[in-house]
Design a protein around this motif. Structure first.
Motif, mmCIF file in Angstrom:
data_model
loop_
_atom_site.group_PDB
_atom_site.id
_atom_site.type_symbol
_atom_site.label_atom_id
_atom_site.label_comp_id
_atom_site.label_asym_id
_atom_site.label_seq_id
_atom_site.Cartn_x
_atom_site.Cartn_y
_atom_site.Cartn_z
ATOM 1 N N THR A 81 -94.572 45.603 9.100
ATOM 2 C CA THR A 81 -93.925 44.313 9.309
ATOM 3 C C THR A 81 -93.777 43.524 8.011
ATOM 4 O O THR A 81 -92.907 42.681 7.901
ATOM 5 C CB THR A 81 -94.700 43.453 10.324
ATOM 6 N N ARG A 82 -94.644 43.765 7.048
ATOM 7 C CA ARG A 82 -94.574 43.040 5.769
ATOM 8 C C ARG A 82 -95.275 43.861 4.697
ATOM 9 O O ARG A 82 -96.275 44.505 4.956
ATOM 10 C CB ARG A 82 -95.239 41.676 5.883
ATOM 11 N N ASN A 95 -93.048 39.900 -1.929
ATOM 12 C CA ASN A 95 -93.458 39.604 -0.565
ATOM 13 C C ASN A 95 -92.242 39.909 0.292
ATOM 14 O O ASN A 95 -91.305 39.124 0.362
ATOM 15 C CB ASN A 95 -93.887 38.148 -0.433
ATOM 16 N N PRO A 97 -90.697 40.881 3.905
ATOM 17 C CA PRO A 97 -90.794 41.091 5.350
ATOM 18 C C PRO A 97 -89.909 42.275 5.736
ATOM 19 O O PRO A 97 -88.786 42.399 5.256
ATOM 20 C CB PRO A 97 -90.271 39.792 5.949
ATOM 21 N N THR A 99 -88.305 44.362 8.951
ATOM 22 C CA THR A 99 -88.056 44.392 10.389
ATOM 23 C C THR A 99 -87.485 45.750 10.763
ATOM 24 O O THR A 99 -87.065 46.525 9.909
ATOM 25 C CB THR A 99 -87.054 43.298 10.799
ATOM 26 N N GLU A 129 -98.872 45.045 6.170
ATOM 27 C CA GLU A 129 -99.108 44.557 7.528
ATOM 28 C C GLU A 129 -98.387 45.490 8.480
ATOM 29 O O GLU A 129 -97.203 45.749 8.319
ATOM 30 C CB GLU A 129 -98.607 43.130 7.684
#
Length: 132
Positions: A81-82, A95, A97, A99, A129
């Motif tokens: 997810t990240r 950083n 993200p 999807t 993550e």
């Protein structure tokens, strides 16, 4: 350090992270009243807390020369997810993200640019993550 300076730093952390004065003081004291280090610690705590429901976080130590290949491998594994990349000082340099709709080809230019920027002798921390 003056009490006024301490209060200003506590106010800064309270406003940014919605925490109590007691928690702000605790984090600042743990980081020798360095507001930047305290901010980094609180960001890491928030990231861990946000990743906890329905997922987990893992940290990998990676050398600069292996960084891009590691990121490519992680993206191919799925359920990510990240992705956060930090330099040896703990400063975030990426950083991202991720999807389910993100196509690997869209991320490839970012990884290529990152590969051109990194210093090969440095060690980086990759925080991934994932969802269950």
């Amino acid at each position: 350090m003056e009490e006024r300076e301490k209060l200003a730093k506590m106010d800064l952390l309270r406003a940014r992270f919605d925490i109590s004065y007691a928690r702000a003081r605790e984090v600042l004291e743990a980081n020798d009243w360095d507001a930047v280090l305290a901010t980094i610690q609180l960001e890491q705590e928030q990231a861990t807390a946000q990743a906890a429901p329905g997922g987990f976080t893992e940290e990998l130590k990676v050398s600069g020369r292996d960084l891009v290949e590691t990121l490519k491998r992680i993206l191919h594994e799925g359920n990510v997810t990240r992705i956060i990349v930090r330099d040896p000082k703990g400063i975030e340099i990426l950083n991202l993200p991720v999807t389910g709709a993100v196509v690997f080809a869209l991320i490839l230019p970012v990884l290529t640019a990152l590969g051109a920027v990194v210093i090969l002798a440095m060690d980086y921390t990759v925080v991934v993550e994932r969802k269950y």
